[in-house]
Structure formats: C-alpha cells, structure tokens
Design a protein around this motif. Structure first.
Motif: not given
Ligand code: ATP
Ligand code: MG
Lengths: 244, 283
Positions: A12, A17, A37-43, A185
C-alpha cells in the motif's frame, strides 16, 4: 475446490503489507490464518476474494489463475454487513439467482440451519448482534460457496454463541465440503476448527509456520493435544523470540 | 412497527397477545391525549382573540376576529373562487416541484455516480447555490414574462437545491462495505446501483424532497406576490390593496393548511418506504 496462493505480496503506497505468502488448500480443507494485528490477514483474504486485485503473485482456484471475483466464493465479513432495507429473508436471498419460490425455499432452509426460521420477516435493526451475524452466515452459505472466506466471523460474539456458531460451521462444512479459509485472533477457535493453521508474523507479514492438526473431529476443546499445539502457537506468535 | 416485530418473535401464547393488544390501545389513547394537550393553548388563544376582537380591543381593520376570517373563507368557498385559488397555487407548486426534482435527480445522479461529472458540475452548482434564489426573480420575469413559466421556474429552482444536495450526499455516502457485499455476489455496476446504492441513498433523498417541498411553498408565495391574477399569493396582494386583513389572514391560514397537508403526504410515503429504518421519520 482447491485454492493456491502463490508468492502473493501486497503493497500500500509503496509500503509492503504482506510479503511473499504461499500456501495450498486441498478441496474441503479448513485452513486457519493466525497472526498478530496488522500482519496482513485481512489483506490476504481480500486478495483471495477478488475484492482487492492490486497484489503481486498468483491466486489459483482449481488450478486457474483468477483476479476477478468468483461467484463460487463466499465471504463472511467481520461485521454482519446486512442490507438494512431488506428483511432477514430478503437479505439471505440477496445473492441467489433464478426462480423466486426456489430462492425463498432454500433461504428458509438455511435460516433454519442457523436457528432463525422464525425471524425471516424481521429487519436487521430488530436483530441482536449474534442473530445478525448468523443471518450473514446464512446469506453466505445459501449460495453454496465452494470456497468460503471468513474474516474473524465470530470475534464480536460471546463465548457461548461463538461455540454454537463454530459447531454450525462444522455442520455446514460436513454437508457441503467447502474449502474454508478462516482468519481469526482466537487460537482455541483455530485449534477446534482447522485442519491446518498458518501463522503469519512480522510487518510486512510473512509466512512463519504451518501447523497440522491431526485430531479427529469432533474435537474436545480441552484436550491435551490441542493444549500442546496451543503452546506451540503461542511460542511462534511471541515477537520477542527471534525468527528462524 | 417495533410492536409487530416483537409479536412475531415471541412464542405465541394467547394471553400474551391480548396483553400486547391492550398495550396498543393504550398507546393510541396516549396519542389522542398528546393531541388534546397540544391543542389546548391554540384553542385558548383563538378564543381570547375572538373575545378581544368582539369587545373592540383589536380594531377590525387591523386584526379581524377569527369568526370573520372563517366567514371570508366560507364565502370564497361558496362562490367557488377559493378552489380556484387553491387549485392554481397547488398546481404551480406541484409542477415546479416535479421539474425541480427531475433536474435534481438527473444532475444529482450524474454527480453522485461519476467522479468526472462531479468535478465538472459540482463547483458550479455550489456557486449558484450561494445566490439567494429569490434574486433570480427579476431575471426570470425579464426572460419569461410574468406568466406561468417564470413562476414555475422559480419554484423549481427553490426545490432543486435541497433535493440535489441530499441526493448527492446520499449516493456518495453509501457504505462501501455494503457495496463490497454486492460485489461479492457478482453484481454488475447497474445492478449495484439499483440494488444497493439507490436503496441506501433513499432516506437522504426523501429528506431532500421534504425540504424541497417546503421551499416550493415559500417560493410560490414570492412568485405570486410578484404578479398574479389568481392564487393564494394573489389573495395576499389583494387583501393588502383592498385593505381587508381578513383576506390576508385567510390566505395565510390556507397556506399553512395545504403546506402541512402536502408535507404530511410526503411523510406518509417516507414512512412506508423507510419502514426498515431504526428511527422512524423525525417530523
Ligand atoms: N487499504 C489500505 N490502505 C493502506 N494500508 C492498508 C490498507 N489495508 C491494509 N493496510 C495495511 O496493511 C497492513 C495489514 O493490514 P490487514 O488489515 O491485512 O491486517 P490484519 O492482519 O487483518 O490485522 P487485524 O488482525 O488487526 O485485522 C496494515 O499495516 C495496514 O495498515
Ligand atoms: Mg483484519
């Protein structure tokens, strides 16, 4: 359906990410993705779903590399995301095509599966949080998705409802043999549900470890083997240990 | 509505249902009570006004008694001129409202759906919005004469802005998360608009319609004051020129009644269309 994630990275604004994630899901396998949190699972989940196509690498469904949204894929989001202007029943039929009566029949069957056969005429505002989430689950399942993506689907629920819905998910999985990717989680949840657990670590997130859970189902939530796995997972999630 | 939901979700036990029914009549009665309470002060005021007029505290050439005003309305109703005036005024508001709404829907959808159209139109529309709409009157009269077109145009201009602004904010404010759900089910752009964006923007659009209609009634007064030979606004001018305050007050009262009535119709539509909303129609 099988699902293959091959060397997927996502940046991003120039900032990575997730970095170089690869894994393979057999047809009918349940895979858990764990990570801080924030390690990119949702991504990763959004990349698999096709909602986000800005990643590098390949995602192959049944061997075909696809970037578009597949209508054989169902997504249960972290929040219910029901359409407030539709009744529960209409929300569940939302994604169905074809004859109206057929749609209603199958929607009702699924509402029954999630224990809401009485609530078809209600509007989302009349539902409790757990009911709404169950409607969302019914809505995703009614289209019989061959791949089911779940992003922390039960995280907002109390422990008891959570366990009920986990068992429901297993029932549905048993009936339809969907391939399931479950982001969570909750380590206990992953241990109870998954055939394999993938652990992501770091920022950008990288694949750190894969743990196979061989325990036959139905599993005992308090069993010794699961507890041993839990210790192992906790250890791998601990960021103070050096990665190897 | 909430009641109904509770009913369907409770296990049906007969005495429980009768209990609920009791609750409902009770609530209706409360509504009646509220109406009664709300009308005490107006009725008292009208009575005092009537008495003070009768004993001559208010001079009749300035503030006629309520009964005189009613009599004026009754007379106009009898010779038929009342329906004529009401009819033409309502007609003007209606036509202006329809045109203003159509223009707002077309431009609002364009601006709401296409980024390019927004960059193209929105700054201009915002600039026009800052002109007090009544300032257009002389220009419209110059262009279109004093007949119907200039009046209807004025009303349409008044209706346009609230409808446009609310529609655009409704469309651009649709929750992206819901759009994603639509996309997951493979909806194309057209289906997304029809099945997700429009229903989600509907509440805001209806708010726009109601405030647009309110402005429409305001602008019809202005338009008819400018020059008209019929209509409630004309009655205002007539009353002023013939020194008959009862005509003016009668006209004001009629404006209030049909204005409220038309708003009530829209409110009813809103209530039906937005049954699903949490906070039913805030009046
Ligand atoms: N649309 C976006 N624009 C910019 N950065 C993003 C975007 N989506 C995610 N990120 C970044 O990508 C990284 C991973 O985000 P993601 O949402 O995948 O985390 P996650 O593992 O799902 O966290 P959580 O467990 O808190 O949901 C984060 O550092 C976030 O800041
Ligand atoms: Mg997440």
């Amino acid at each position: 359906m099988s699902l293959e994630v091959r060397n997927v990275s996502r940046s991003f604004d120039g900032k990575k990410a997730v970095n170089n994630i690869s894994f393979f899901a057999e047809p009918g396998e349940i895979i858990g993705i764990l990570g801080t949190s924030g390690c990119g699972k949702s991504t990763i989940l959004r990349a698999i779903s096709g909602l986000d196509s800005g990643y590098d690498g390949d995602i192959a469904i049944n061997g075909n590399v696809e970037k578009e949204i597949q209508d054989t894929t169902g997504f249960i989001f972290q929040e219910p995301r029901l359409f407030p202007w539709l009744t529960v029943l209409d929300n569940v039929t939302f994604g169905l095509k074809g004859d109206k009566d057929d749609k209603i029949t199958s929607a009702k069957a699924y509402l029954k599966n999630v224990g809401l056969e009485e609530s078809g005429g209600l509007y989302p505002r009349q539902l409790s949080g757990g009911m709404a989430q169950r409607v969302a689950i019914a809505r995703a399942l009614v289209t019989s998705p061959e791949i089911l993506l779940l992003d922390e689907p039960f995280s907002a629920l109390d422990a008891f409802t959570k366990m009920q819905l986990q068992d429901l998910l297993l029932d549905v999985w048993r009936a339809y043999q969907s391939t399931i990717i479950l982001v969570t989680h909750d380590i206990d949840e992953a241990l109870y549900l998954c055939d394999r657990i993938i652990i992501l670590r770091g920022q950008p997130g990288e694949l750190h470890k894969e743990i196979k859970i061989e325990e036959p189902r139905p599993r005992d939530r308090a069993s010794k083997q699961l507890a041993a796995h839990k210790a192992e997972i906790l250890e791998s999630l601990d960021l103070n240990l050096k990665t190897s | 509505m909430k009641h109904k939901g509770e009913l369907t979700s409770t296990v049906v036990v007969s005495n429980r249902i009768s209990e609920k029914k009791g609750g409902r009549t009770n609530r209706n009665f409360r509504g009646g009570e509220a109406l009664l309470l709300g009308s005490i002060i107006p009725i008292a005021l009208v009575l005092v006004w009537e008495i003070l007029s009768r004993i001559g505290v208010f001079p009749a050439y300035q503030l006629p008694a309520p009964s005189t005003i009613l009599e004026t309305i009754r007379q106009m109703a009898q010779d038929g001129s009342l329906w004529n005036h009401i009819g033409i005024t309502t007609y003007r508001v209606f036509v202006g409202f329809v045109f203003g709404t159509i223009a707002a829907v077309i431009l609002g959808s364009l601006v709401g759906f296409y980024k390019k159209a927004e960059q193209l139109f929105d700054p201009m529309i915002q600039a026009f919005r800052s002109i007090p709409s009544l300032a257009w009157v002389p220009l419209f009269i110059l262009w279109m004469g004093i007949g119907e077109p200039s009046k209807v145009t004025m009303i349409a201009v008044g209706v346009f802005f609230p409808v446009y602004l609310n529609l655009v904010s409704g469309i651009t404010g649709v929750d992206r998360k819901l759009i994603e759900v639509g996309k997951m089910y493979g909806l194309n752009t057209f289906q997304l608009i029809k099945r997700v964006i429009l229903p989600a923007a509907l509440p805001s659009f209806l708010v726009g319609l109601r405030s647009g209609l309110g402005l429409g009634w305001m602008f019809v007064v202005a338009a008819e004051l400018m020059g008209a030979s019929k209509g409630l606004g004309y009655l205002l001018v007539l009353g002023q020129n013939t020194l008959s305050p009862e005509t003016i007050i009668a006209s004001i009262i009629l404006f209030a009644i049909i204005g409220k009535l038309s708003d009530w119709i829209l409110k009813l539509i809103e209530k039906r269309a937005l049954r699903w909303q949490d906070n039913l129609v805030q009046s």
